[in-house]
Design an enzyme around this catalytic site. Structure first.
Site, PDB file in Angstrom:
ATOM      1  N   CYS A 111       6.802  -0.948   6.080  1.00 36.25           N
ATOM      2  CA  CYS A 111       6.359   0.020   5.074  1.00 36.25           C
ATOM      3  C   CYS A 111       6.330  -0.637   3.688  1.00 36.25           C
ATOM      4  O   CYS A 111       5.348  -0.532   2.949  1.00 36.25           O
ATOM      5  CB  CYS A 111       7.296   1.230   5.091  1.00 36.25           C
ATOM      6  N   CYS A 112       7.410  -1.358   3.337  1.00 40.30           N
ATOM      7  CA  CYS A 112       7.434  -2.055   2.040  1.00 40.30           C
ATOM      8  C   CYS A 112       6.320  -3.107   1.972  1.00 40.30           C
ATOM      9  O   CYS A 112       5.736  -3.325   0.904  1.00 40.30           O
ATOM     10  CB  CYS A 112       8.782  -2.742   1.827  1.00 40.30           C
ATOM     11  N   CYS A 194      11.538   4.306  -4.031  1.00 37.82           N
ATOM     12  CA  CYS A 194      10.851   5.418  -3.372  1.00 37.82           C
ATOM     13  C   CYS A 194      11.852   6.508  -2.970  1.00 37.82           C
ATOM     14  O   CYS A 194      12.985   6.202  -2.588  1.00 37.82           O
ATOM     15  CB  CYS A 194      10.159   4.924  -2.109  1.00 37.82           C
ATOM     16  N   CYS A 197      13.947   6.378   0.378  1.00 36.78           N
ATOM     17  CA  CYS A 197      14.863   5.244   0.573  1.00 36.78           C
ATOM     18  C   CYS A 197      15.832   5.055  -0.588  1.00 36.78           C
ATOM     19  O   CYS A 197      16.447   4.000  -0.710  1.00 36.78           O
ATOM     20  CB  CYS A 197      14.059   3.965   0.767  1.00 36.78           C
ATOM     21  N   CYS A 220      13.009  -5.182  -1.134  1.00 33.62           N
ATOM     22  CA  CYS A 220      11.763  -4.695  -0.537  1.00 33.62           C
ATOM     23  C   CYS A 220      10.815  -5.816  -0.132  1.00 33.62           C
ATOM     24  O   CYS A 220       9.850  -5.582   0.584  1.00 33.62           O
ATOM     25  CB  CYS A 220      11.054  -3.755  -1.500  1.00 33.62           C
TER      26      CYS A 220
HETATM   27  S1  SF4 Z   1      11.080   1.747  -0.239  1.00 31.80           S
HETATM   28 FE1  SF4 Z   1      10.877   3.031   1.614  1.00 31.80          FE
HETATM   29  S2  SF4 Z   1       9.115   4.406   1.291  1.00 31.80           S
HETATM   30 FE2  SF4 Z   1       9.043   2.749  -0.282  1.00 31.80          FE
HETATM   31  S3  SF4 Z   1       7.680   1.227   0.564  1.00 31.80           S
HETATM   32 FE3  SF4 Z   1       9.757   0.607   1.164  1.00 31.80          FE
HETATM   33  S4  SF4 Z   1      10.189   1.610   3.159  1.00 31.80           S
HETATM   34 FE4  SF4 Z   1       8.327   2.563   2.277  1.00 31.80          FE
END
Ligand code: SF4
Length: 228
Positions: A111-112, A194, A197, A220
């Protein structure tokens, strides 16, 4: 302020010299050295890097990566600070094909990678340098952050002008300039990313202990280790 010519070979020398410079002088040096080939990023968890940049280099730009999962307060805070400081705020986003999904529940690294790292690398493509707000006292993993390094993965000079500032320095800067904290700071969020998280920092943890709380993840991927 001294003129310091930069090459890949003298990054280590320059970072030592910068230890006695103010963050504002380093920011001015980076803008003077790299001009339009420089990108400044901030997560706007606090106002210091953006305010210093906009105050030091009039008309400069600070970039915020909107992952689609930022707290609404962060976007609001960044826009208000830009208006108050007459700064140029650039908000960048993941590719148009990246839609809101549940990837953060299944694979935070993936996701990151698509929501943070890919937009950053797109912004840094064909650029020479990048200014970040990393600080040594953010966490133990950032304790050796240099003021300047070579990010070999992105082939850019990475400048961390706030690296040797302490929390006390930060608090003084806010007081001197009459800056408001991020609205969530007073609720215990000492590092803000975010919303899925980010939690308030642990009572006995460092400033970033609320990020991916309860997991092994601490970064991240924006701040890759491949630097010299
Ligand atoms: S911090 Fe969490 S929601 Fe944001 S990009 Fe990374 S995994 Fe995705």
């Amino acid at each position: 302020m001294q003129e310091l010519p930069l090459s890949a070979g003298n990054v280590a020398t320059i970072t030592k010299q910068f230890e006695s410079w103010s963050p504002q002088d380093i920011i001015a040096w980076a803008h003077g050295t790299f001009g339009a080939d420089l990108v400044v990023t901030s997560s706007f968890g606090d106002p210091v890097l953006a305010h210093m940049t906009w105050s030091t280099v009039k008309g400069s730009t600070v970039t915020l990566i909107d992952t689609q999962y930022l707290f609404a307060q962060t976007l609001w805070y960044a826009k208000v600070l830009a208006e108050q400081t007459a700064g140029n705020l650039e908000v960048i986003a993941p590719a148009e094909t990246v839609l809101p999904d549940d990837l953060w529940q299944r694979d935070t690294d993936a996701c990151c990678a698509i929501r943070k790292v890919a937009p950053l690398e797109h912004a840094l493509a064909n650029k020479s340098a990048w200014i970040t707000g990393l600080r040594r006292d953010d966490s133990t993993s950032r304790a050796n952050t240099p003021l300047v390094s070579h990010d070999m993965l992105r082939d850019v000079i990475k400048v961390n002008p706030l690296a040797n500032l302490t929390q006390s320095d930060y608090n003084k800067y806010l007081e001197i300039h009459g800056l408001n904290e991020h609205p969530l700071t007073s609720q215990g969020y000492t590092s803000i990313g975010c919303w899925p998280c980010t939690r308030p920092a642990a009572v006995d943890g460092d400033a970033r202990s609320g990020r991916w709380a309860g997991t092994e993840k601490t970064e991240c991927g924006l701040h890759a280790k491949a630097t010299v």
